[in-house]
Motif scaffolding. Structure first.
Motif, short mmCIF file in Angstrom:
data_model
loop_
_atom_site.label_atom_id
_atom_site.label_comp_id
_atom_site.label_asym_id
_atom_site.label_seq_id
_atom_site.Cartn_x
_atom_site.Cartn_y
_atom_site.Cartn_z
N SER A 61 81.25 -33.15 30.01
CA SER A 61 80.37 -31.99 29.86
C SER A 61 80.69 -30.96 30.93
CB SER A 61 78.92 -32.42 29.99
OG SER A 61 78.56 -33.28 28.94
N VAL A 62 80.81 -29.69 30.50
CA VAL A 62 81.14 -28.58 31.39
C VAL A 62 80.20 -27.42 31.08
CG1 VAL A 62 82.93 -26.93 32.09
CG2 VAL A 62 83.57 -29.24 31.47
N ILE A 63 79.72 -26.74 32.12
CA ILE A 63 78.88 -25.56 31.94
C ILE A 63 79.78 -24.33 31.90
CG2 ILE A 63 77.09 -24.11 32.97
CD1 ILE A 63 76.04 -26.63 34.37
N PHE A 64 79.62 -23.51 30.87
CA PHE A 64 80.31 -22.24 30.78
C PHE A 64 79.28 -21.14 31.04
CE2 PHE A 64 83.13 -25.08 28.63
CZ PHE A 64 84.38 -24.59 28.95
N LYS A 71 71.21 -32.40 37.11
CA LYS A 71 72.51 -32.92 37.50
C LYS A 71 73.50 -31.77 37.73
CE LYS A 71 72.07 -37.17 34.79
NZ LYS A 71 72.65 -37.93 33.68
N ASP A 72 74.52 -32.05 38.55
CA ASP A 72 75.59 -31.08 38.79
C ASP A 72 76.72 -31.32 37.80
OD1 ASP A 72 74.45 -29.69 40.89
OD2 ASP A 72 75.23 -31.05 42.41
N TYR A 73 77.24 -30.23 37.23
CA TYR A 73 78.35 -30.28 36.28
C TYR A 73 79.39 -29.26 36.71
CZ TYR A 73 75.22 -32.88 33.19
OH TYR A 73 74.37 -33.82 32.66
N PRO A 74 80.66 -29.49 36.35
CA PRO A 74 81.68 -28.48 36.62
C PRO A 74 81.33 -27.20 35.88
CG PRO A 74 82.68 -30.51 35.81
CD PRO A 74 81.21 -30.67 35.70
N VAL A 75 81.69 -26.05 36.45
CA VAL A 75 81.34 -24.77 35.85
C VAL A 75 82.58 -23.92 35.65
CG1 VAL A 75 80.78 -23.66 38.05
CG2 VAL A 75 79.76 -22.80 35.96
N SER A 79 84.34 -30.53 27.29
CA SER A 79 85.63 -29.88 27.42
C SER A 79 86.52 -30.67 28.36
CB SER A 79 85.43 -28.46 27.98
OG SER A 79 86.67 -27.84 28.21
N THR A 80 87.81 -30.34 28.37
CA THR A 80 88.74 -30.93 29.33
C THR A 80 88.97 -30.01 30.51
OG1 THR A 80 90.63 -30.01 28.13
CG2 THR A 80 89.94 -32.25 27.55
N TYR A 81 88.23 -28.90 30.59
CA TYR A 81 88.36 -27.94 31.69
C TYR A 81 88.04 -28.63 33.01
CZ TYR A 81 87.65 -23.77 34.52
OH TYR A 81 87.73 -22.82 35.50
N GLN A 82 88.87 -28.37 34.03
CA GLN A 82 88.65 -28.97 35.34
C GLN A 82 88.34 -27.87 36.35
OE1 GLN A 82 92.16 -31.20 36.22
NE2 GLN A 82 91.78 -32.70 34.62
N SER A 83 87.33 -28.10 37.17
CA SER A 83 86.91 -27.13 38.16
C SER A 83 86.39 -27.85 39.40
CB SER A 83 85.80 -26.24 37.58
OG SER A 83 85.30 -25.37 38.56
N SER A 84 86.62 -27.22 40.54
CA SER A 84 86.07 -27.78 41.77
C SER A 84 84.66 -27.24 42.04
CB SER A 84 86.98 -27.46 42.95
OG SER A 84 87.10 -26.05 43.09
N GLN A 85 84.27 -26.18 41.32
CA GLN A 85 82.94 -25.59 41.48
C GLN A 85 81.97 -26.30 40.54
OE1 GLN A 85 83.65 -21.51 40.54
NE2 GLN A 85 84.38 -21.03 42.59
N THR A 86 80.73 -26.46 41.01
CA THR A 86 79.71 -27.12 40.19
C THR A 86 78.46 -26.25 40.14
OG1 THR A 86 78.82 -28.35 42.06
CG2 THR A 86 80.53 -29.44 40.74
N MET A 87 77.61 -26.56 39.15
CA MET A 87 76.34 -25.85 38.97
C MET A 87 75.32 -26.85 38.47
SD MET A 87 75.53 -22.73 36.30
CE MET A 87 76.32 -21.41 37.19
#
Length: 86
Positions: free
Chosen positions: A11-14, A41-45, A27-35
């Motif tokens: 799960s990724v936040i857009f 819960k914190d998710y990659p954004v 998604s398969t998007y990878q990010s070091s930032q979270t929201m």
């Protein structure tokens, strides 16, 4: 299938920065930032400039082409008149 060659599907936040709207999808998007999401819960954004929340086509704020533009001049110059003979 070979193990350990596929990206992680999670799960990724857009977040649309122009409309200040967020949505979560997998998604398969990878990010070091979270929201933080609504569940706490914190998710990659992933930050977006435009999404369906802000794009003129989806919001209904799309403008028509100018009536005195190049396309209109072309259509007027090569206008086909329909005449029926009977």
């Amino acid at each position: 299938m070979k193990p350990d060659i596929h990206p992680e599907y999670k799960s990724v936040i857009f977040h649309d920065t122009s409309a200040n709207t967020s949505f979560m999808i997998r998604s398969t998007y990878q990010s070091s930032q979270t929201m933080k999401w609504h569940d706490g819960k914190d998710y990659p954004v992933c930050y977006l400039d435009t999404s369906s929340a802000s794009h003129p086509f989806y919001t209904g704020k799309q403008t028509q082409t100018k009536s005195d533009g190049r396309v209109a001049k072309f259509n007027q110059k090569f206008k086909v008149t329909s005449s029926k003979k009977g």
